[in-house]
Every structure is written in structure tokens, then in C-alpha cells.
Design a protein around this motif. Structure first.
Motif, PDB file in Angstrom:
ATOM      1  N   SER A 159       0.859  -1.343  -0.090  1.00  0.00           N
ATOM      2  CA  SER A 159       0.053   0.036   0.068  1.00  0.00           C
ATOM      3  C   SER A 159       0.673   1.183  -0.068  1.00  0.00           C
ATOM      4  O   SER A 159       2.101   1.102   0.388  1.00  0.00           O
ATOM      5  CB  SER A 159      -1.015   0.021   1.200  1.00  0.00           C
ATOM      6  OG  SER A 159      -0.269   0.034   2.442  1.00  0.00           O
ATOM      7  N   GLY A 160       0.354   2.398  -0.434  1.00  0.00           N
ATOM      8  CA  GLY A 160       0.999   3.568  -0.432  1.00  0.00           C
ATOM      9  C   GLY A 160       0.327   4.672  -1.212  1.00  0.00           C
ATOM     10  O   GLY A 160      -0.691   4.031  -2.119  1.00  0.00           O
ATOM     11  N   GLN A 161       0.739   5.907  -1.172  1.00  0.00           N
ATOM     12  CA  GLN A 161       0.064   6.865  -2.253  1.00  0.00           C
ATOM     13  C   GLN A 161       0.245   6.819  -3.449  1.00  0.00           C
ATOM     14  O   GLN A 161       1.212   6.109  -3.849  1.00  0.00           O
ATOM     15  CB  GLN A 161       0.466   8.460  -1.433  1.00  0.00           C
ATOM     16  CG  GLN A 161      -0.044   8.453  -0.130  1.00  0.00           C
ATOM     17  CD  GLN A 161      -1.347   8.529   0.171  1.00  0.00           C
ATOM     18  OE1 GLN A 161      -2.272   9.315  -0.580  1.00  0.00           O
ATOM     19  NE2 GLN A 161      -1.850   7.926   1.160  1.00  0.00           N
ATOM     20  N   SER A 162      -0.608   7.395  -4.365  1.00  0.00           N
ATOM     21  CA  SER A 162      -0.303   7.548  -5.793  1.00  0.00           C
ATOM     22  C   SER A 162       1.141   8.076  -5.920  1.00  0.00           C
ATOM     23  O   SER A 162       1.636   9.174  -5.146  1.00  0.00           O
ATOM     24  CB  SER A 162      -1.337   8.529  -6.375  1.00  0.00           C
ATOM     25  OG  SER A 162      -0.839   8.663  -7.978  1.00  0.00           O
ATOM     26  N   GLY A 163       1.752   7.398  -6.743  1.00  0.00           N
ATOM     27  CA  GLY A 163       3.250   7.880  -6.975  1.00  0.00           C
ATOM     28  C   GLY A 163       4.230   7.225  -6.177  1.00  0.00           C
ATOM     29  O   GLY A 163       5.579   7.891  -6.134  1.00  0.00           O
ATOM     30  N   SER A 164       4.070   6.435  -5.223  1.00  0.00           N
ATOM     31  CA  SER A 164       4.940   5.988  -4.004  1.00  0.00           C
ATOM     32  C   SER A 164       5.921   4.918  -4.552  1.00  0.00           C
ATOM     33  O   SER A 164       6.914   4.646  -4.268  1.00  0.00           O
ATOM     34  CB  SER A 164       4.211   5.321  -2.963  1.00  0.00           C
ATOM     35  OG  SER A 164       3.408   4.415  -3.389  1.00  0.00           O
ATOM     36  N   GLY A 165       5.520   4.424  -5.866  1.00  0.00           N
ATOM     37  CA  GLY A 165       6.211   3.403  -6.581  1.00  0.00           C
ATOM     38  C   GLY A 165       5.682   1.993  -6.498  1.00  0.00           C
ATOM     39  O   GLY A 165       6.433   1.028  -6.984  1.00  0.00           O
TER      40      GLY A 165
END
Length: 231
Positions: free
Chosen positions: A42-48
Motif C-alpha cells: 500500500s501507499g499513496q499515488s506515485g509512491s512506486g
């Protein structure tokens, strides 16, 4: 949380790096996935996180570190071998399904088997069985444009699992659905994958989706960190 049994490591990455030009998209990421295990990133948009997913699937070549499938470094495989691996041993679920509009629901679900050379009748029979388990038996002859968004996504799940792959890579598989349909599709997807012993790498920005995984990772600015294992 459904019970799962992890018997052997099927996919791993050790210290992998990926660049887009000067941008360091994935920074020394390490991850391991065992048979029948569901891992969420999981992670924000653009986190890779999506970039990492496609490195693990052999779609994007890494520039540092190594990705292995069943002990075999993906970097040692040629293009044809990688294509065959993705066709026969991997499955994919995308955010918007990506079904072929000219094919029926059943034909879309059977596509991996047909691409692998299986005869049409046998492939359609296998697809029909999986569609039935996902509550779509009555929609087999319809086109994607004739069913709902949630039903389309279940067809995408059927297509990803019909050939009993070792690993399914799911990139925001419920991201285009409302909360009710998202919960239903996710439940059916993970239940069917676990029943087949198929491992899942699940990329999501939704903490409710990530909570359904056996092991969770978070990603920020290309850096991957493992959270505490779920009970």
C-alpha cells in the motif's frame, strides 16, 4: 481473515532498484512471497508500488538487485521465456478489468488457456466452472458492455485464476468500484485464490483492502517497509 498455509517461497526480490530517467522509482526493495500467501503493498499515488509490482512480474527490468521466481532469476530469462512465464504461471488483475470487448464473458475468462494452446471446448468449460464459482454462470454469453462494472471485474478475476497460476499480480483490483462491489469482488477474488493455493501480490491505496492480506508492506518515495504480520 481466511486461514492460509505457506509452504514454500515462490517469488522474491532482493535489493531491487528501478529508475525512470533520473527518478529513483524503487529503492532497494526486498520482498518474499510464499505459496498461497496474500501480500499487500500500500501507499499513496506515485509512491512506486505499481512499479514494484511490474518489476516482480518481470514486466519492468530492474537495474539493481534481483527478482527470483521459484529460485530462477528473472534477469537470466530471454523475452520468449518471460512471456511464457507470464502467460502460464502468472495471472494479472488490473483496476479497470481490461476485458476484450469483442469477446464474450466466457471467452474473456478462457483467454489464458486459449493462449496456452488449450482446445476451445476444454478452455470454455474451465472458464465456465470458475465463472460459476464467482456467481457469473448466467452471464457467460454476454459481452463486457452488457454487464456491470462489478461483474466485469469478477470476469477479470476469473481470467486471472482460470489457469491456476502460481502468482497473481493485482494492481488496484477494486479501485474503480464502489465500496459494496469492491468488498464483494475482493472477497471472491481472495477466497478463490486461496482455495487454489495461488499467491497474490496486491497493490492498493485502500487500507481496508490491505487489511485482508496475510502480510502487509507500505511504500513511500520508492522505499518499501514491511508491517507487522497479520494474525
Amino acid at each position: 481473515m481466511e486461514a492460509h498455509i505457506s509452504t514454500s517461497e515462490v517469488l522474491s526480490a532482493r535489493g531491487i532498484d528501478l529508475f525512470y530517467g533520473q527518478s529513483h522509482a524503487v529503492r532497494g526493495a526486498s520482498i518474499a512471497l510464499s505459496q498461497g500467501e496474500v501480500v499487500a503493498i500500500s501507499g499513496q499515488s506515485g509512491s512506486g508500488k505499481s512499479s514494484l509490482l511490474y518489476c516482480l512480474a518481470g514486466v519492468l527490468p530492474v537495474v539493481g538487485g534481483e527478482v527470483r521466481f521459484e529460485g530462477q532469476p528473472l534477469g537470466t530469462l530471454g523475452d520468449d521465456e518471460l512471456s511464457a512465464l507470464r502467460r502460464d504461471r502468472f495471472g494479472f488483475v488490473f483496476q479497470h478489468g481490461e476485458l476484450l470487448p469483442e469477446l464474450t464473458v466466457e471467452e474473456n475468462a478462457a483467454l489464458p488457456l486459449r493462449l496456452a494452446g488449450q482446445r476451445k471446448a476444454k478452455a470454455l468449460a474451465a472458464a465456465g466452472e470458475v465463472l460459476g464459482r464467482l456467481g457469473l454462470a448466467e452471464l457467460r454469453e454476454r459481452r463486457p458492455s452488457q454487464v456491470s462494472g462489478g461483474q466485469n471485474q469478477r470476469v477479470a478475476v476469473a481470467r486471472a485464476l482460470v489457469h491456476r497460476p502460481t502468482v497473481v499480480f493485482a494492481d488496484e483490483p477494486t479501485g474503480s468500484l464502489d465500496s459494496t462491489n469492491a468488498a464483494t469482488v475482493l472477497q471472491e477474488f481472495l477466497s478463490l485464490a486461496r482455495s487454489q493455493g495461488t499467491a497474490v501480490v496486491l497493490v492498493t491505496h485502500d487500507p481496508n483492502v490491505a487489511a485482508r492480506a496475510d502480510i502487509r508492506y507500505t511504500m513511500s518515495d520508492g522505499v518499501l517497509a514491511r508491517e507487522q504480520d497479520m494474525a
